[in-house]
Scaffold this motif. Structure first.
Motif, PDB file in Angstrom:
ATOM      1  N   LEU A 194       0.831  -1.207   0.000  1.00  0.00           N
ATOM      2  CA  LEU A 194       0.000   0.000   0.000  1.00  0.00           C
ATOM      3  C   LEU A 194       0.864   1.255   0.000  1.00  0.00           C
ATOM      4  N   LEU A 195       1.948   1.241   0.801  1.00  0.00           N
ATOM      5  CA  LEU A 195       2.837   2.397   0.845  1.00  0.00           C
ATOM      6  C   LEU A 195       3.480   2.636  -0.522  1.00  0.00           C
ATOM      7  N   ALA A 196       3.945   1.563  -1.176  1.00  0.00           N
ATOM      8  CA  ALA A 196       4.569   1.706  -2.491  1.00  0.00           C
ATOM      9  C   ALA A 196       3.556   2.231  -3.510  1.00  0.00           C
ATOM     10  N   ASP A 197       2.331   1.715  -3.479  1.00  0.00           N
ATOM     11  CA  ASP A 197       1.311   2.199  -4.413  1.00  0.00           C
ATOM     12  C   ASP A 197       1.018   3.677  -4.185  1.00  0.00           C
ATOM     13  N   GLY A 198       0.974   4.091  -2.907  1.00  0.00           N
ATOM     14  CA  GLY A 198       0.715   5.500  -2.604  1.00  0.00           C
ATOM     15  C   GLY A 198       1.846   6.394  -3.109  1.00  0.00           C
ATOM     16  N   LEU A 199       3.081   5.925  -2.954  1.00  0.00           N
ATOM     17  CA  LEU A 199       4.217   6.710  -3.452  1.00  0.00           C
ATOM     18  C   LEU A 199       4.190   6.814  -4.976  1.00  0.00           C
ATOM     19  N   ALA A 201       1.550   6.700  -6.874  1.00  0.00           N
ATOM     20  CA  ALA A 201       0.454   7.603  -7.219  1.00  0.00           C
ATOM     21  C   ALA A 201       0.801   9.056  -6.896  1.00  0.00           C
ATOM     22  N   ALA A 202       1.658   9.274  -5.896  1.00  0.00           N
ATOM     23  CA  ALA A 202       2.030  10.635  -5.508  1.00  0.00           C
ATOM     24  C   ALA A 202       3.063  11.241  -6.464  1.00  0.00           C
ATOM     25  N   GLY A 203       3.629  10.445  -7.383  1.00  0.00           N
ATOM     26  CA  GLY A 203       4.580  10.981  -8.357  1.00  0.00           C
ATOM     27  C   GLY A 203       6.002  10.505  -8.181  1.00  0.00           C
ATOM     28  N   ALA A 204       6.218   9.455  -7.388  1.00  0.00           N
ATOM     29  CA  ALA A 204       7.575   8.934  -7.227  1.00  0.00           C
ATOM     30  C   ALA A 204       8.070   8.352  -8.555  1.00  0.00           C
ATOM     31  N   GLU A 205       9.349   8.591  -8.861  1.00  0.00           N
ATOM     32  CA  GLU A 205       9.949   8.077 -10.092  1.00  0.00           C
ATOM     33  C   GLU A 205      10.658   6.748  -9.883  1.00  0.00           C
ATOM     34  N   ALA A 206      11.130   6.478  -8.688  1.00  0.00           N
ATOM     35  CA  ALA A 206      11.838   5.237  -8.379  1.00  0.00           C
ATOM     36  C   ALA A 206      11.695   4.956  -6.901  1.00  0.00           C
ATOM     37  N   ILE A 207      11.569   3.666  -6.546  1.00  0.00           N
ATOM     38  CA  ILE A 207      11.368   3.259  -5.147  1.00  0.00           C
ATOM     39  C   ILE A 207      12.261   2.057  -4.867  1.00  0.00           C
ATOM     40  N   ILE A 243      12.365   8.500  -4.939  1.00  0.00           N
ATOM     41  CA  ILE A 243      12.901   9.678  -5.619  1.00  0.00           C
ATOM     42  C   ILE A 243      11.748  10.416  -6.302  1.00  0.00           C
ATOM     43  N   GLY A 244      11.673  11.697  -6.054  1.00  0.00           N
ATOM     44  CA  GLY A 244      10.623  12.528  -6.627  1.00  0.00           C
ATOM     45  C   GLY A 244      10.745  13.945  -6.081  1.00  0.00           C
ATOM     46  N   ASP A 245       9.711  14.736  -6.291  1.00  0.00           N
ATOM     47  CA  ASP A 245       9.697  16.112  -5.807  1.00  0.00           C
ATOM     48  C   ASP A 245       9.495  16.093  -4.295  1.00  0.00           C
ATOM     49  N   ARG A 246      10.559  16.411  -3.577  1.00  0.00           N
ATOM     50  CA  ARG A 246      10.465  16.345  -2.117  1.00  0.00           C
ATOM     51  C   ARG A 246       9.569  17.447  -1.547  1.00  0.00           C
ATOM     52  N   GLY A 247       9.313  18.493  -2.347  1.00  0.00           N
ATOM     53  CA  GLY A 247       8.448  19.567  -1.842  1.00  0.00           C
ATOM     54  C   GLY A 247       6.989  19.183  -1.790  1.00  0.00           C
ATOM     55  N   SER A 248       6.583  18.190  -2.574  1.00  0.00           N
ATOM     56  CA  SER A 248       5.158  17.832  -2.626  1.00  0.00           C
ATOM     57  C   SER A 248       4.899  16.360  -2.405  1.00  0.00           C
ATOM     58  N   LEU A 249       5.949  15.533  -2.378  1.00  0.00           N
ATOM     59  CA  LEU A 249       5.748  14.090  -2.326  1.00  0.00           C
ATOM     60  C   LEU A 249       5.081  13.647  -1.016  1.00  0.00           C
ATOM     61  N   GLN A 250       5.482  14.231   0.116  1.00  0.00           N
ATOM     62  CA  GLN A 250       4.884  13.825   1.397  1.00  0.00           C
ATOM     63  C   GLN A 250       3.395  14.152   1.443  1.00  0.00           C
ATOM     64  N   ALA A 251       3.051  15.414   1.099  1.00  0.00           N
ATOM     65  CA  ALA A 251       1.649  15.835   1.172  1.00  0.00           C
ATOM     66  C   ALA A 251       0.805  15.073   0.161  1.00  0.00           C
ATOM     67  N   THR A 252       1.325  14.853  -0.993  1.00  0.00           N
ATOM     68  CA  THR A 252       0.545  14.152  -2.016  1.00  0.00           C
ATOM     69  C   THR A 252       0.337  12.692  -1.636  1.00  0.00           C
ATOM     70  N   LEU A 253       1.299  12.078  -0.943  1.00  0.00           N
ATOM     71  CA  LEU A 253       1.161  10.689  -0.522  1.00  0.00           C
ATOM     72  C   LEU A 253      -0.075  10.505   0.347  1.00  0.00           C
ATOM     73  N   PHE A 262      -2.874   3.178   4.059  1.00  0.00           N
ATOM     74  CA  PHE A 262      -1.673   2.834   4.819  1.00  0.00           C
ATOM     75  C   PHE A 262      -1.659   3.560   6.158  1.00  0.00           C
ATOM     76  N   ASP A 263      -1.968   4.842   6.159  1.00  0.00           N
ATOM     77  CA  ASP A 263      -2.001   5.598   7.421  1.00  0.00           C
ATOM     78  C   ASP A 263      -3.060   5.048   8.368  1.00  0.00           C
ATOM     79  N   SER A 264      -4.223   4.631   7.827  1.00  0.00           N
ATOM     80  CA  SER A 264      -5.289   4.078   8.659  1.00  0.00           C
ATOM     81  C   SER A 264      -4.857   2.762   9.303  1.00  0.00           C
ATOM     82  N   LEU A 265      -4.160   1.878   8.551  1.00  0.00           N
ATOM     83  CA  LEU A 265      -3.681   0.625   9.122  1.00  0.00           C
ATOM     84  C   LEU A 265      -2.634   0.869  10.200  1.00  0.00           C
ATOM     85  N   SER A 266      -1.790   1.884  10.006  1.00  0.00           N
ATOM     86  CA  SER A 266      -0.779   2.202  11.003  1.00  0.00           C
ATOM     87  C   SER A 266      -1.432   2.619  12.320  1.00  0.00           C
TER      88      SER A 266
END
Length: 312
Positions: A194-199, A201-207, A243-253, A262-266
């Motif tokens: 779920l975390l990888a899918d969220g990243l 979707a948020a615009g990550a280029e590599a994980i 790897i992605g835009d660190r200015g928006s990646l957290q909020a977009t996730l 993922f946050d709900s399961l945590s």
């Protein structure tokens, strides 16, 4: 006064004259001599009134001249015969040499014509090779231009599919099991998926998870107790680099459906995660064994990211 040197003695005609001139001169001298003797004999006969003297027993001078007359004639005949033989020999030799020269000239002309024909064929071959070389150079130039145009796209595809090492800014997510030790608080494979899918979707280029690069063929699954990524077992704490835009990646996730789940399961099971921005990170490439092609389908040629699905 010094005495003048005596002039060298003149050489006889037989030494200085050419052979043909000498033969002709000797023949003419003998003819003149024969004619003079004949005139002297006729004058003597006129003085004796046609009678023959009985004295001397050797005969008259005319008879003597007549007896010697055949000698010069024979010499002249021999000279003429020798001259004719020499002329005939020279003519035969000249004709023979002419034949040899004609044959040599014909052979030389034939060789020249053969060489000219060979040169003409080679010139045609050179022209064909030059044209072929020009076509090959044009094809090579077009291939080079196409390669230059495809290289950036290949680079992007390699990064997105996970088979090209990459470097850049992004975020670091550290996921830990619950401190209570409860099995429900243990991070599972579907949680990391779920975390990888969220990243994605948020615009990550590599994980990458614990150093294992996620590729288009990667799987996150549980094998017994540990979690495996790319067939390699990993353990808590789990470090997820994106790897992605660190200015928006957290909020977009946290705005994506996978990030919210993922946050709900945590919160529900007690495992924790921490988000941190990174200025520079390096991710390795995925396993090279995944590059074995099993099947292929025709594509439209457009370079666009595909949505990630949660592996089972």
């Amino acid at each position: 006064m010094s005495e003048r040197p005596e002039p060298p003695p003149e050489l006889p005609p037989r030494v200085t004259l050419p052979l043909l001139d000498l033969i002709q001169r000797q023949a003419l001298d003998e003819d003149y001599l024969l004619a003079a003797e004949r005139r002297a004999a006729r004058a003597e006969e006129g003085r004796t009134e046609g009678g023959r003297t009985a004295e001397g027993g050797g005969g008259s001078p005319a008879a003597t001249g007549a007896a010697r007359a055949p000698g010069p004639r024979r010499v002249a005949a021999v000279a003429v015969a020798v001259f004719g033989i020499m002329a005939a020999t020279a003519a035969v030799q000249t004709q023979r040499n002419a034949g040899v020269r004609d044959e040599g000239r014909a052979s030389l002309v034939a060789r020249i014509e053969d060489q000219n024909e060979r040169v003409s064929r080679m010139q045609v071959r050179i022209a064909d090779l030059r044209e072929e070389n020009a076509d090959t150079e044009d094809a090579l130039r077009r291939l080079g231009e196409r390669e230059q145009a495809l290289t950036p796209r290949l680079r992007r595809l390699g990064v997105r599919t996970g088979f090209t090492p990459t470097q850049g800014e992004g975020i670091r997510v550290t996921v830990k099991d619950a401190e209570t030790g409860d099995l429900d608080g243990t991070v599972r494979d579907e949680d990391l998926a779920l975390l990888a899918d969220g990243l994605w979707a948020a615009g990550a280029e590599a994980i990458a998870i614990n150093g294992q690069r996620l590729t288009a063929l990667s799987a996150i699954r549980t094998s017994g107790v540990p979690i495996e990524v790319n067939g390699v077992g990993i353990a808590s704490p789990y470090t997820v680099l994106a790897i992605g835009d660190r200015g928006s990646l957290q909020a977009t996730l946290l705005d994506t459906s996978s990030g919210i789940a993922f946050d709900s399961l945590s919160r529900r099971f007690g495992f924790t995660y921490d988000l941190q921005n990174e200025e520079d990170m390096s991710l390795p490439s995925g396993p090279r064994s995944f590059l074995l092609l099993r099947s292929a389908a025709e594509d439209t040629g457009q370079d666009r990211p595909q949505p990630k699905e949660s592996p089972s």
